[in-house]
Design an enzyme around this catalytic site. Structure first.
Site, PDB file in Angstrom:
ATOM      1  N   HIS A   1       0.407   8.148   3.555  1.00 48.48           N
ATOM      2  CA  HIS A   1       1.058   7.530   4.703  1.00 48.48           C
ATOM      3  C   HIS A   1       2.558   7.815   4.782  1.00 48.48           C
ATOM      4  O   HIS A   1       3.237   7.283   5.668  1.00 48.48           O
ATOM      5  CB  HIS A   1       0.811   6.025   4.666  1.00 48.48           C
ATOM      6  CG  HIS A   1      -0.630   5.680   4.492  1.00 48.48           C
ATOM      7  ND1 HIS A   1      -1.593   5.997   5.432  1.00 48.48           N
ATOM      8  CD2 HIS A   1      -1.296   5.092   3.461  1.00 48.48           C
ATOM      9  CE1 HIS A   1      -2.777   5.598   4.995  1.00 48.48           C
ATOM     10  NE2 HIS A   1      -2.627   5.053   3.805  1.00 48.48           N
TER      11      HIS A   1
ATOM     12  N   ASP B   1       0.847  -1.192   0.000  1.00 51.83           N
ATOM     13  CA  ASP B   1       0.000   0.000   0.000  1.00 51.83           C
ATOM     14  C   ASP B   1       0.883   1.243   0.000  1.00 51.83           C
ATOM     15  O   ASP B   1       1.312   1.716   1.043  1.00 51.83           O
ATOM     16  CB  ASP B   1      -0.922   0.012   1.212  1.00 51.83           C
ATOM     17  CG  ASP B   1      -1.963   1.124   1.136  1.00 51.83           C
ATOM     18  OD1 ASP B   1      -1.759   2.078   0.357  1.00 51.83           O
ATOM     19  OD2 ASP B   1      -2.975   1.038   1.848  1.00 51.83           O
TER      20      ASP B   1
END
Length: 303
Positions: A211, A206
């Site tokens: 993030h 991911d």
């Protein structure tokens, strides 16, 4: 409109072959904190942690299913389906469900078939329900469902969907936050989140810049990068398995949650658990933010 609900719902399922190895499993486990369990005196060498990190005794935590194959998770796959063209900065993961049909092998090849099962109009947002079925040569392995909120894409007069999926400003995508059970939890544990946890977890596939990239995080409305919701999801399941299920990953049958708020790397999770018949109810909060709920409506069903 960037989301064409009719096109998305009518699109043919997408089928991909996925492969994973024991190294992928171990990397995922490290990404959710294996080997750093604060409840163990020497976690890096404790037998309870080695089942997640040592290839000769490897057990697969069922939440590995969300990253198996190394490709993007269901949230990102859903955004590549026909009828969907949106800005990733407007996307929030609202909820996740996983049903395990049998234990996940440490190495494997399988076929993943995914489709947009529903598109709902939540007024201020659109909700995509991405459903994926995974099977290998021996039959079904797992089924998963991701609820994907896209801010600013609602309001076309479409079906609002079940009330349980209602949009609320109090969470990144879920409805009104569920209250915890009135009784005291059967068990409470705390799990620190490493400052570099998101950087480690994203190695499992991911690579959403939310993030890792501060500039992208600000564009998405956050003052700094946030932890993957599925990382919190994995940390929580591991805590339940390690404490209430005797460390037996094969007992997990289903795992459902709603993401109530983001977690920031470096924070501490408080995980409260209530035993029931064949299930564990869970609430997760961020200790440093006055125990703000981060996972709600969370249930682990087990044998």
């Amino acid at each position: 409109m960037p989301i064409d609900a009719a096109v998305a719902a009518a699109a043919e399922p997408r089928t991909d072959e996925i492969r994973w190895t024991a190294k992928d499993v171990r990397l995922y486990h490290l990404g959710i904190g294996a080997g750093t369990n604060p409840d163990r005196e020497n976690p890096a060498t404790d037998p309870g942690e080695l089942r997640y990190t040592l290839e000769s005794r490897l057990h697969v935590l069922p939440s590995f299913a969300t990253v198996a194959g190394g490709g993007p998770p269901g949230v990102i796959r859903g955004l590549s389906m026909p009828g969907v063209a949106v800005d990733l900065a407007d996307v929030l993961h609202g909820g996740q469900s996983l049903r395990v049909h049998r234990p996940i092998p440490a190495e494997g090849t399988a076929v993943a078939t995914g489709r947009i099962a529903a598109v709902y109009d939540k007024g201020t947002a659109a909700l995509l329900v991405m459903r994926t079925e995974v099977a290998d040569a021996d039959g079904p392995l797992w089924s998963e469902e991701a609820q994907i909120f896209v801010r600013g894409e609602g309001g076309w007069g479409g079906d609002r969907g079940p009330s349980a999926l209602a949009h609320s400003r109090r969470g990144p995508g879920g409805g009104p936050l569920a209250a915890p059970p009135a009784e005291e939890p059967d068990l409470t544990v705390v799990r620190p989140v490493r400052p570099d946890q998101a950087l480690l977890y994203r190695l499992s596939g991911d690579s959403n810049p939310l993030h890792a990239d501060p500039a992208f995080a600000r564009r998405a409305g956050f003052d700094r990068p946030v932890l993957h919701g599925l990382c919190t999801y994995g940390i929580t399941l591991k805590a339940v398995v390690d404490t209430l299920l005797g460390g037996d990953v094969t007992r997990v049958r289903r795992y459902d949650t709603r993401f109530a708020a983001v977690v920031y790397p470096g924070e501490t999770l408080r995980i409260r658990m209530w035993r029931g018949e064949g299930r564990v109810r869970v609430m997760v909060s961020a200790v440093e933010r006055s125990d703000a709920p981060v996972l709600t409506d969370t249930t682990v069903r087990h044998t």
